[in-house]
Design an enzyme around this catalytic site. Structure first.
Site, short mmCIF file in Angstrom:
data_model
loop_
_atom_site.label_atom_id
_atom_site.label_comp_id
_atom_site.label_asym_id
_atom_site.label_seq_id
_atom_site.Cartn_x
_atom_site.Cartn_y
_atom_site.Cartn_z
N PHE A 52 -1.25 7.58 0.37
CA PHE A 52 -1.29 6.12 0.27
C PHE A 52 -2.76 5.73 0.32
O PHE A 52 -3.46 6.05 1.28
CB PHE A 52 -0.56 5.48 1.46
CG PHE A 52 0.90 5.83 1.58
CD1 PHE A 52 1.41 6.20 2.81
CD2 PHE A 52 1.73 5.80 0.47
CE1 PHE A 52 2.77 6.51 2.95
CE2 PHE A 52 3.08 6.12 0.60
CZ PHE A 52 3.60 6.49 1.83
N ALA A 53 -3.23 5.05 -0.71
CA ALA A 53 -4.64 4.63 -0.71
C ALA A 53 -4.74 3.22 -0.16
O ALA A 53 -5.16 2.27 -0.84
CB ALA A 53 -5.18 4.68 -2.14
N HIS A 54 -4.37 3.10 1.12
CA HIS A 54 -4.23 1.77 1.74
C HIS A 54 -5.44 0.85 1.45
O HIS A 54 -5.29 -0.24 0.92
CB HIS A 54 -4.12 1.93 3.26
CG HIS A 54 -2.93 2.73 3.71
ND1 HIS A 54 -1.64 2.28 3.62
CD2 HIS A 54 -2.87 3.96 4.27
CE1 HIS A 54 -0.82 3.20 4.13
NE2 HIS A 54 -1.54 4.22 4.52
N ASP A 55 -6.64 1.32 1.84
CA ASP A 55 -7.80 0.42 1.82
C ASP A 55 -8.25 0.06 0.41
O ASP A 55 -8.75 -1.05 0.19
CB ASP A 55 -8.95 1.05 2.62
CG ASP A 55 -8.57 1.20 4.09
OD1 ASP A 55 -9.24 1.97 4.81
OD2 ASP A 55 -7.58 0.55 4.53
N THR A 110 0.84 -1.22 0.00
CA THR A 110 0.00 0.00 0.00
C THR A 110 0.87 1.26 0.00
O THR A 110 0.45 2.30 -0.49
CB THR A 110 -0.96 0.05 1.21
OG1 THR A 110 -0.20 0.22 2.42
CG2 THR A 110 -1.82 -1.19 1.29
#
Ligand code: RIB
Ligand code: CA
Length: 320
Positions: free
Chosen positions: A240-243, A195
């Site tokens: 950061f587009a983690h999900d 991520t």
């Protein structure tokens, strides 16, 4: 279509991931369960109902746990997601109402209603999943799979974001994470290893705003403060587009490189929340990992393809 239960602590990147999930024809959202994490349970649940109004999904929203598996209070990340956990944009009183069940109970009911057909995508602390396993261990054999945004295993040098060795979702409830990773269900772990490789930069977010219609404008607005957190903390002009990476992994696993082996979580002490995999065929003597099932850890991702998949969901070529 893959049936999905989305377990979430919305949360700026949670909202961006849910907006994506709702748009994808490959995925059918059948339930949303909320969990403490980015904010307290009342705030994240209110946000989930707001997102139900905004994105117009029919799936029920059930409130999950407000405390950890050991009944401790989590540590909300208001400095990251804002006081209202949606980037402090205006969040009107929701029209949508809650399902009457507790989050883990609705999770159990939905998995039992659709045996071997449900993927749980968990993008917050894993308290609800651990509670569901505790109440009904059989669900481990009834799910199609579990995809978790959480953990950090050192790939590409990524080892933590709330400590040098721990990622937020796991650190907020390490006992729950250890219970989930050691249960006999197939878990794919999408951690900081991948991520933090996939950055939505300023130009990317501006394109969503300019060519993504109303939802694109929302994604840009909700992530504005989140962007300044990344600028201040990491001198990164983007997010950061983690999900979203976890949702992308649920629908396009071929974009990820997976490493297999049992996973354990350090619970308590200096390294609390650290996630450690014992890769299959590794030379270590028998230890705390071996009685547990092998899980899949994402150690690499096709960043360009993942970000393209996300953008094309909102930006249509004829939109100028
Ligand atoms: O460490 C990143 C994770 O923690 C994301 O799921 C974010 O929403 C927060 O919950
Ligand atoms: Ca989250």
């Amino acid at each position: 279509m893959r049936k999905v239960i989305f377990d979430t602590d919305p949360g700026v990147d949670d909202a961006m991931a849910l907006g994506f999930l709702c748009r994808r024809p490959e995925l059918e959202l059948i339930g949303v369960t909320t969990v403490h994490g980015n904010a307290d349970i009342e705030t994240v649940t209110r946000n989930a109902l707001h997102l139900k109004d905004r994105f117009g999904f029919a799936a029920p929203v059930a409130q999950g746990s407000g405390v950890t598996l050991l009944n401790r209070q989590g540590s909300p990340a208001t400095h990251v997601h804002g006081r209202n956990a949606l980037g402090d944009i205006d969040v009107p009183e929701p029209v949508a109402t809650l399902d009457g069940r507790r989050g883990h109970r609705m999770m159990i009911d939905l998995v039992r209603a659709h045996p071997h057909a449900v993927t749980i995508v968990a993008v917050g602390p894993l308290t609800n999943l651990a509670r569901a396993l505790d109440k009904d261990p059989e669900i481990a054999r009834l799910v199609q799979g579990v995809v978790v945004m959480g953990g950090a295993f050192g790939a590409h040098g990524h080892t933590g974001n709330v400590s040098p060795v721990a990622e937020a979702n796991v650190a907020n409830d390490p006992e729950a994470a250890d219970a989930v990773f050691t249960a006999p269900w197939p878990v794919t772990i999408v951690g900081l290893d991948v991520t933090q490789q996939a950055v939505m930069d300023a130009a990317y977010l501006d394109r969503l705003r300019d060519q993504g219609g109303e939802t694109g404008r929302f994604l840009h607005a909700v992530s504005r403060n989140y962007r300044s957190f990344h600028q201040k903390s990491r001198r990164l002009d983007g997010i950061f587009a983690h999900d979203s990476l976890a949702v992308i992994c649920a629908m396009a696993p071929e974009l990820f490189t997976l490493r297999h082996g049992p996973v354990r979580v350090v619970c308590g002490g200096l390294a609390s929340g650290q996630t450690i995999q014992k890769p299959a065929e590794s030379p270590f003597p028998i230890g705390a990992w071996d009685p547990h099932p092998s899980q899949s850890v994402a150690v690499d991702v096709d960043v360009a393809a993942a970000l393209r998949l996300y953008a094309e969901t909102f930006v249509t070529p004829d939109r100028r």
